[in-house]
Design a protein around this motif. Structure first.
Motif, PDB file in Angstrom:
ATOM      1  N   SER A 177       0.590  -1.059  -0.416  1.00 55.48           N
ATOM      2  CA  SER A 177       0.091  -0.163   0.005  1.00 55.48           C
ATOM      3  C   SER A 177       0.928   1.272   0.241  1.00 55.48           C
ATOM      4  CB  SER A 177      -1.197   0.052   1.539  1.00 55.48           C
ATOM      5  OG  SER A 177      -1.518  -1.082   1.140  1.00 55.48           O
ATOM      6  N   ILE A 178       2.329   1.041   0.275  1.00 54.18           N
ATOM      7  CA  ILE A 178       2.991   2.601   0.414  1.00 54.18           C
ATOM      8  C   ILE A 178       3.617   2.904  -0.565  1.00 54.18           C
ATOM      9  CG2 ILE A 178       5.059   3.233   0.937  1.00 54.18           C
ATOM     10  CD1 ILE A 178       5.198   1.218   2.864  1.00 54.18           C
ATOM     11  N   GLN A 179       2.942   4.416  -1.032  1.00 54.72           N
ATOM     12  CA  GLN A 179       3.005   5.224  -2.028  1.00 54.72           C
ATOM     13  C   GLN A 179       4.693   5.741  -2.064  1.00 54.72           C
ATOM     14  OE1 GLN A 179       2.724   4.622  -5.775  1.00 54.72           O
ATOM     15  NE2 GLN A 179       1.520   2.206  -5.264  1.00 54.72           N
ATOM     16  N   LEU A 180       6.213   5.688  -2.334  1.00 54.86           N
ATOM     17  CA  LEU A 180       6.921   7.520  -2.142  1.00 54.86           C
ATOM     18  C   LEU A 180       6.521   8.542  -3.376  1.00 54.86           C
ATOM     19  CD1 LEU A 180       9.797   5.191  -1.712  1.00 54.86           C
ATOM     20  CD2 LEU A 180       8.258   5.781  -0.255  1.00 54.86           C
ATOM     21  N   TRP A 181       6.421   9.750  -2.804  1.00 52.52           N
ATOM     22  CA  TRP A 181       6.621  10.935  -3.569  1.00 52.52           C
ATOM     23  C   TRP A 181       7.538  10.300  -4.526  1.00 52.52           C
ATOM     24  CZ3 TRP A 181       6.820  14.028   0.865  1.00 52.52           C
ATOM     25  CH2 TRP A 181       5.894  14.002   1.753  1.00 52.52           C
ATOM     26  N   PRO A 182       6.887  10.995  -6.135  1.00 46.83           N
ATOM     27  CA  PRO A 182       7.925  10.933  -6.995  1.00 46.83           C
ATOM     28  C   PRO A 182       9.274  11.954  -6.642  1.00 46.83           C
ATOM     29  CG  PRO A 182       5.823  11.912  -7.067  1.00 46.83           C
ATOM     30  CD  PRO A 182       5.723  11.471  -6.216  1.00 46.83           C
ATOM     31  N   SER A 183      10.336  11.899  -6.880  1.00 46.25           N
ATOM     32  CA  SER A 183      11.544  12.025  -6.387  1.00 46.25           C
ATOM     33  C   SER A 183      11.074  14.004  -6.890  1.00 46.25           C
ATOM     34  CB  SER A 183      13.029  11.941  -7.743  1.00 46.25           C
ATOM     35  OG  SER A 183      12.555  12.350  -8.704  1.00 46.25           O
ATOM     36  N   GLU A 184      10.457  14.493  -8.225  1.00 46.86           N
ATOM     37  CA  GLU A 184      10.257  16.014  -8.104  1.00 46.86           C
ATOM     38  C   GLU A 184       9.212  16.584  -7.159  1.00 46.86           C
ATOM     39  OE1 GLU A 184      11.425  18.075 -10.409  1.00 46.86           O
ATOM     40  OE2 GLU A 184      12.283  16.311 -10.816  1.00 46.86           O
ATOM     41  N   ASP A 185       8.228  15.524  -6.798  1.00 47.12           N
ATOM     42  CA  ASP A 185       8.290  16.702  -5.182  1.00 47.12           C
ATOM     43  C   ASP A 185       8.268  16.540  -4.302  1.00 47.12           C
ATOM     44  OD1 ASP A 185       5.839  15.751  -6.904  1.00 47.12           O
ATOM     45  OD2 ASP A 185       4.659  14.274  -5.975  1.00 47.12           O
ATOM     46  N   TYR A 186       9.618  15.790  -3.829  1.00 45.74           N
ATOM     47  CA  TYR A 186      10.384  15.965  -2.801  1.00 45.74           C
ATOM     48  C   TYR A 186      11.354  16.795  -3.285  1.00 45.74           C
ATOM     49  CZ  TYR A 186       9.670  10.993  -0.872  1.00 45.74           C
ATOM     50  OH  TYR A 186       9.622  10.491  -0.344  1.00 45.74           O
ATOM     51  N   LYS A 187      11.686  17.138  -4.135  1.00 40.11           N
ATOM     52  CA  LYS A 187      12.311  18.633  -4.871  1.00 40.11           C
ATOM     53  C   LYS A 187      11.817  19.474  -3.972  1.00 40.11           C
ATOM     54  CE  LYS A 187      15.356  16.804  -8.360  1.00 40.11           C
ATOM     55  NZ  LYS A 187      15.680  16.397  -9.920  1.00 40.11           N
ATOM     56  N   LYS A 188      10.028  20.341  -4.219  1.00 40.07           N
ATOM     57  CA  LYS A 188       9.400  20.481  -4.740  1.00 40.07           C
ATOM     58  C   LYS A 188       9.152  21.523  -3.256  1.00 40.07           C
ATOM     59  CE  LYS A 188       5.214  23.055  -5.232  1.00 40.07           C
ATOM     60  NZ  LYS A 188       4.340  22.855  -3.692  1.00 40.07           N
ATOM     61  N   ILE A 189       9.172  20.110  -2.407  1.00 33.54           N
ATOM     62  CA  ILE A 189       9.126  19.958  -1.062  1.00 33.54           C
ATOM     63  C   ILE A 189       9.907  20.248   0.095  1.00 33.54           C
ATOM     64  CG2 ILE A 189       8.219  18.699   1.631  1.00 33.54           C
ATOM     65  CD1 ILE A 189       6.185  18.824   0.198  1.00 33.54           C
ATOM     66  N   PHE A 190      11.409  20.175  -0.401  1.00 39.14           N
ATOM     67  CA  PHE A 190      12.635  20.612  -0.352  1.00 39.14           C
ATOM     68  C   PHE A 190      12.638  22.440  -0.126  1.00 39.14           C
ATOM     69  CE2 PHE A 190      14.281  16.316   0.222  1.00 39.14           C
ATOM     70  CZ  PHE A 190      14.649  16.382   1.584  1.00 39.14           C
ATOM     71  N   ARG A 191      12.331  22.343  -1.409  1.00 39.04           N
ATOM     72  CA  ARG A 191      13.090  24.226  -2.063  1.00 39.04           C
ATOM     73  C   ARG A 191      11.102  25.030  -1.103  1.00 39.04           C
ATOM     74  NH1 ARG A 191      12.292  21.782  -7.324  1.00 39.04           N
ATOM     75  NH2 ARG A 191      10.865  22.531  -7.333  1.00 39.04           N
ATOM     76  N   ASP A 192      10.003  24.621  -0.635  1.00 36.89           N
ATOM     77  CA  ASP A 192       8.709  25.351   0.095  1.00 36.89           C
ATOM     78  C   ASP A 192       9.843  24.821   1.498  1.00 36.89           C
ATOM     79  OD1 ASP A 192       7.712  25.574  -1.932  1.00 36.89           O
ATOM     80  OD2 ASP A 192       6.693  23.952  -1.294  1.00 36.89           O
ATOM     81  N   VAL A 193      10.657  23.868   2.317  1.00 39.32           N
ATOM     82  CA  VAL A 193      10.847  23.921   3.675  1.00 39.32           C
ATOM     83  C   VAL A 193      11.729  24.531   3.349  1.00 39.32           C
ATOM     84  CG1 VAL A 193      11.612  22.280   4.906  1.00 39.32           C
ATOM     85  CG2 VAL A 193      10.118  21.654   4.293  1.00 39.32           C
TER      86      VAL A 193
END
Length: 682
Positions: A177-193
């Motif tokens: 059931s686990i779905q990891l975010w795409p790497s692009e989503d992680y990049k966007k999260i890091f920019r927001d953080v």
């Protein structure tokens, strides 16, 4: 040699180890008897006596790990998504599971009903549902992605790490059931953080009432991109030392002083601190900052990093025996690789009384590892020779000649004061600029004494190079700013101040600076004199000016008396906590203590000494070297902010990782208790 260096991996291992992900309940354990999937027979239906017993099929063993497509013509593996025809024999399905997903039969029964990360509902099979039993154990699998965000930041891994298929399959093997975010989503999260936490740092600097100092560090990545990190340092009102990374800047081509200057100004203006800086300490890079002090970036001085200078000086001393050190390192690596050889070495050193050795030995090419190589020959030469002769695999080439041993012993003896100095720098709680300059003065005296003694003829050329670097360093730090940082350290004052700073002119300049900037500006209510408007309205101009002059003289005398009284007292013991001393004595020196808060924040080093001299610092360099350009700024800044105690923040929300762990742990405990109850009933 391990000088209690701060390591990003300590926090990483403590927070996000595999155990934390596997056992904390983010991936719930589902007991094999909880859910029945796709079984062709029901255990509750017993065969009648007249019915001939059927051979038990393996359908329920394999098919429960596959789901049937809507067209009814194919089955899909719940672990990897591999499709098979509906007519495929169960033996093929079993071979697929055995080859692609070893251990599948011990993973428990799992269900994939949707590719999206939805909460999983777990219910007991063949049991009437009570209200408590019908309550689902639910987990928000976004929690796992946020834990991975922290893991990537603290480990300095780029988001592309999660693009590795094996990593995704490993998570799906544990729970499909686990779905990891795409790497692009992680990049966007890091920019927001990054932007959110940067705002927190900016707001905290707005509340700093004292002057600040900055440090610059430079490196080049594997993409041949030149970077500069900017870190701010200050002392708060409670006399605690504080620092915060401001930014990691990409220096554009041609990466010269003009480009560095422009990038630095942008950062200072972004944080609105360009008018509050006392000093800028850089890494003494010849290609980057040799002319930066000629630029007019505010009224502050540029200070070369003492540890970088000291590292270059030591490299000169080691250059004469570079090949011998390489031979000793090869022997040390063999000790670390073989428990048999290391045990033999340990026994021999005990028999020969050649010290106690901690295996594995530090074999890094940093100062800690190089000095360890010298130590082996200096302290355990007999044991080393005996081990090499006993084990043919080592080869006689590792045996050192008498000339080589003598050279190693001379260099070891000569560099011993350097080792003690660096060890003290690495272990000192607050290595103030005054204390570092005190140590560097000792290094200068050591080099001068060695050059004049002629005891080390093989080091003659090296000593000349070392002395040249010391003179260059002393000429750069000889200014009024470093003088004031030294005398305001109660352990140094004027008695232990380095010779290159011992100038009567500096003392008078320091007194003038103190009177001009700390006797009136910080205490406006105590300033003497009247305004121009008061003089005009009063009519008695000469009388008013007379009063103003008396008040100014009184304030000037009181202010200068604080500095005079402070310097007239003997220095505090070297073991004294400098910040605690000023915290206690700030009532005695109310004006001078404000000046001390400003100047004691001046840094003598651009990086922590252990990052340059210990082997663990090489790990940080490897991370920075291998990091892609699109992740460098955000990851390094976020990691630094997290290590300083800041909470990870994304936009307006603060991510509470402790709460996430509590939720995951409670869910794991619930699943464990459910499995225990089921086994007891069985």
């Amino acid at each position: 040699m391990d000088w209690t260096s701060s390591n990003a991996f300590k926090n990483f291992k403590a927070d996000v180890e595999p155990k934390s992900i596997m056992e904390m309940g983010v991936i719930p354990h589902i007991d094999a008897g909880d859910i029945g999937l796709g079984s062709s027979s029901d255990k509750g239906n017993a065969a009648t006596p007249s019915t001939k017993p059927r051979k038990k099929t393996m359908t329920s063993v394999y098919l429960k790990f596959f789901e049937t497509a809507q067209d009814g013509k194919s089955r899909r593996c719940k672990f990897c998504g591999q499709s098979y025809s509906i007519a495929t024999a169960t033996g093929n399905l079993g071979r697929h599971l055995g080859n692609r997903h070893p251990g599948y039969d011990k993973s428990g029964d799992v269900v994939v009903t949707s590719p999206s990360p939805q909460p999983i509902t777990v219910m007991r099979k063949h049991q009437p549902q009570s209200q408590s039993q019908a309550k689902a154990t639910q987990l928000d699998y976004e929690h796992l992605n946020w834990l991975l965000v922290k893991w990537l930041a603290l480990a300095s891994f780029p988001p592309s790490t999660l693009d590795e298929k094996w990593l995704t399959n490993s998570f799906k093997f544990l729970n499909p059931s686990i779905q990891l975010w795409p790497s692009e989503d992680y990049k966007k999260i890091f920019r927001d953080v990054f932007r959110s936490m940067q705002e927190v740092v900016r707001a905290s600097l707005d509340n700093v009432s004292s002057k600040v100092s900055i440090t610059l560090d430079f490196w080049t990545s594997y993409e041949r991109i030149f970077y500069m990190s900017v870190t701010c340092h200050w002392i708060d009102e409670n006399w605690s030392f504080q620092k915060a990374m401001l930014d990691v800047c990409h220096i554009p081509f041609p990466c010269g002083v003009v480009e560095i200057y422009s990038s630095l100004v942008k950062v200072l203006r972004l944080y609105n601190i360009e008018s509050r800086i006392l000093s800028c300490t850089h890494d003494n890079s010849q290609s980057a900052l040799q002319d930066l002090d000629g630029q007019n970036v505010g009224h502050f001085c540029y200070i070369p990093s003492s540890v970088h200078t000291l590292s270059l000086i030591i490299d000169d001393g080691l250059r004469t025996i570079e090949r011998v050190i390489a031979k000793i390192r090869e022997f040390a690596l063999s000790l670390n690789a073989s428990s048999e050889i290391s045990d033999e070495f340990t026994q021999l050193t005990a028999a020969y009384h050649e010290g106690t050795w901690k295996i594995p030995l530090d074999t890094s090419t940093r100062w800690s590892g190089n000095y360890q190589m010298l130590d082996i020959v200096y302290k355990a030469s007999k044991s080393m020779d005996a081990v090499i002769r006993k084990y043919e695999t080592l080869g006689s080439r590792m045996l050192l000649t008498a000339v080589e041993k003598n050279a190693v012993n001379n260099v070891h003896q000569y560099l011993q004061p350097f080792y003690k100095t660096i060890k003290n720098m690495c272990t000192n709680k607050v290595p103030t600029a005054g204390l570092v300059l005190f140590f560097m003065d000792h290094i200068s005296e050591t080099i001068a004494a060695c050059r004049d003694s002629h005891l080390y003829p093989e080091l003659k050329n090296a000593i000349e190079d070392m002395a040249k670097k010391v003179r260059n360093y002393n000429s750069q730090i000889c200014n009024i700013f470093t003088y004031m940082t030294a005398i305001l350290d109660p352990r140094i004052k004027g008695e232990l101040i380095p010779g290159c700073l011992n100038s009567d002119n500096f003392l008078e300049e320091a007194r003038t600076h103190f009177i001009r900037n700390y006797s009136i500006n910080h205490f406006p209510s105590m300033a003497g004199g009247y305004s121009n408007q008061d003089i005009e309205e009063g009519g008695n101009v000469s009388f008013a000016e007379e009063i103003a002059r008396k008040k100014r003289r009184a304030n000037t005398n009181n202010s200068s008396d604080e500095l005079t009284q402070y310097l007239s007292e003997p220095p505090a013991p070297l073991a004294t906590d400098v910040l605690e001393w000023w915290k206690v004595n700030s009532m005695r020196y109310p004006r001078l203590s404000i000046m001390a808060r400003d100047f004691l924040a001046v840094q003598a080093n651009s990086v922590a000494p252990e990052e340059l001299f210990c082997g663990k610092g090489a790990e940080m360099d490897k991370q920075r070297f291998c990091m892609p350009h699109d992740s460098t700024q955000a990851l390094l800044c976020i990691r630094s902010w997290l290590q300083s105690g800041m909470k990870l923040k994304c936009r307006t929300a603060e991510i509470d990782f402790e709460r996430l762990m509590e939720l995951a742990s409670s869910a794991d405990n619930h699943n464990s208790s459910t499995g225990s109850e089921k086994k007891q009933r069985q």
